[in-house]
Write a protein that holds these residues in place. Sequence first.
Motif, short mmCIF file in Angstrom:
data_model
loop_
_atom_site.label_atom_id
_atom_site.label_comp_id
_atom_site.label_asym_id
_atom_site.label_seq_id
_atom_site.Cartn_x
_atom_site.Cartn_y
_atom_site.Cartn_z
N LEU A 76 12.34 13.90 -51.86
CA LEU A 76 12.69 14.04 -53.27
C LEU A 76 14.19 14.11 -53.48
N ARG A 77 14.89 14.83 -52.60
CA ARG A 77 16.34 14.98 -52.73
C ARG A 77 17.06 13.67 -52.45
N ASP A 78 16.49 12.84 -51.56
CA ASP A 78 17.14 11.59 -51.17
C ASP A 78 16.91 10.44 -52.15
N LEU A 79 16.08 10.66 -53.16
CA LEU A 79 15.86 9.59 -54.13
C LEU A 79 17.19 9.27 -54.84
N PRO A 80 17.61 8.01 -54.85
CA PRO A 80 18.86 7.66 -55.54
C PRO A 80 18.79 7.98 -57.04
N GLU A 81 17.62 7.79 -57.63
CA GLU A 81 17.36 8.15 -59.03
C GLU A 81 16.38 9.32 -58.97
N PRO A 82 16.77 10.50 -59.42
CA PRO A 82 15.88 11.66 -59.28
C PRO A 82 14.56 11.47 -60.03
N LEU A 83 13.59 12.28 -59.67
CA LEU A 83 12.28 12.20 -60.29
C LEU A 83 12.38 12.31 -61.81
N CYS A 84 13.12 13.29 -62.30
CA CYS A 84 13.43 13.39 -63.73
C CYS A 84 14.71 12.58 -63.92
N THR A 85 14.58 11.38 -64.37
CA THR A 85 15.62 10.35 -64.32
C THR A 85 16.95 10.75 -64.98
N PHE A 86 18.00 10.08 -64.55
CA PHE A 86 19.34 10.34 -65.08
C PHE A 86 19.38 10.19 -66.60
N ASP A 87 18.74 9.14 -67.12
CA ASP A 87 18.83 8.90 -68.56
C ASP A 87 18.08 9.93 -69.39
N LEU A 88 17.18 10.69 -68.77
CA LEU A 88 16.45 11.74 -69.49
C LEU A 88 16.98 13.14 -69.20
N TYR A 89 18.01 13.22 -68.38
CA TYR A 89 18.56 14.51 -67.93
C TYR A 89 18.90 15.44 -69.09
N ASP A 90 19.72 14.97 -70.01
CA ASP A 90 20.18 15.83 -71.10
C ASP A 90 19.04 16.28 -72.01
N ILE A 91 18.11 15.38 -72.27
CA ILE A 91 17.01 15.73 -73.17
C ILE A 91 16.02 16.68 -72.48
N PRO A 116 9.44 6.40 -66.39
CA PRO A 116 8.77 5.30 -65.70
C PRO A 116 7.47 5.83 -65.09
N LEU A 117 6.43 5.02 -65.09
CA LEU A 117 5.10 5.48 -64.68
C LEU A 117 5.10 6.09 -63.27
N ILE A 118 5.78 5.47 -62.33
CA ILE A 118 5.81 6.01 -60.96
C ILE A 118 6.46 7.39 -60.94
N HIS A 119 7.47 7.61 -61.74
CA HIS A 119 8.13 8.92 -61.81
C HIS A 119 7.16 9.96 -62.38
N LYS A 120 6.49 9.59 -63.45
CA LYS A 120 5.54 10.52 -64.07
C LYS A 120 4.37 10.82 -63.13
N ASN A 121 3.84 9.78 -62.47
CA ASN A 121 2.72 9.98 -61.54
C ASN A 121 3.11 10.91 -60.40
N LEU A 122 4.30 10.71 -59.86
CA LEU A 122 4.75 11.55 -58.75
C LEU A 122 5.01 12.99 -59.23
N LEU A 123 5.58 13.14 -60.40
CA LEU A 123 5.81 14.48 -60.94
C LEU A 123 4.48 15.21 -61.15
N MET A 124 3.50 14.50 -61.67
CA MET A 124 2.16 15.10 -61.86
C MET A 124 1.56 15.52 -60.53
N GLU A 125 1.64 14.64 -59.55
CA GLU A 125 1.09 14.94 -58.22
C GLU A 125 1.77 16.17 -57.62
N LEU A 126 3.07 16.19 -57.71
CA LEU A 126 3.84 17.31 -57.15
C LEU A 126 3.51 18.61 -57.88
#
Length: 189
Positions: A76-91, A116-126
């Motif tokens: 999770l730490r090594d993802l270049p784009e974090p699970l909670c994406t950069f563009d949604l960080y502030d919100i 993005p669906l893969i981000h949401k799916n992984l966040l749900m799984e985690l």
Amino acid sequence: MFNKRLVDFNSDEIPLVVKRTIENLKKRALQSEGLFRVPGSVSEIKELKKKYNNGEDPDLDGYDLNSVASLLKRFLRDLPEPLCTFDLYDIFLASAVINVRESRNMMLKKILGEMPLIHKNLLMELCTFLKEVASFEKYNKMGPDNLSLVFSPNLLRSEDESVSITIEDAPIAKTLMKTFITDYDDLFN
């Protein structure tokens, strides 16, 4: 597999390393005190990382529990784009400080729908897994507070990764992560 953007995987399925580490930890570690807080063996983590990067599916039973837990955090730490994406960080941060639970969760559901669906799916799984880990807090000492402290830096970070921003935003990120765990049923169902 490591250091690869989630959207570059072939599908919206959970990456193998995440599936396997969660399966293994559910089987062997839910009652293990200090799960995710005790660091794993650096050499075992490197070995496992190399195997997954080479397309292997190693048997995790032969590895230390803390190494398996650390491998999940490392992925999770090594993802270049974090699970909670950069563009949604502030919100995400802005929604985490809303004091009224219903309003906060309504806003978070809206944001989750924009991921993005893969981000949401992984966040749900985690978060499904972390909710289960928290249910064994009596044994593992890892309730929502401790889990959110450990996982929030791996899931939410600013594109400008300066130390001052990271420190300043850490309490809010921890609150957000705790909300993902404690309000899972409301947010993801």
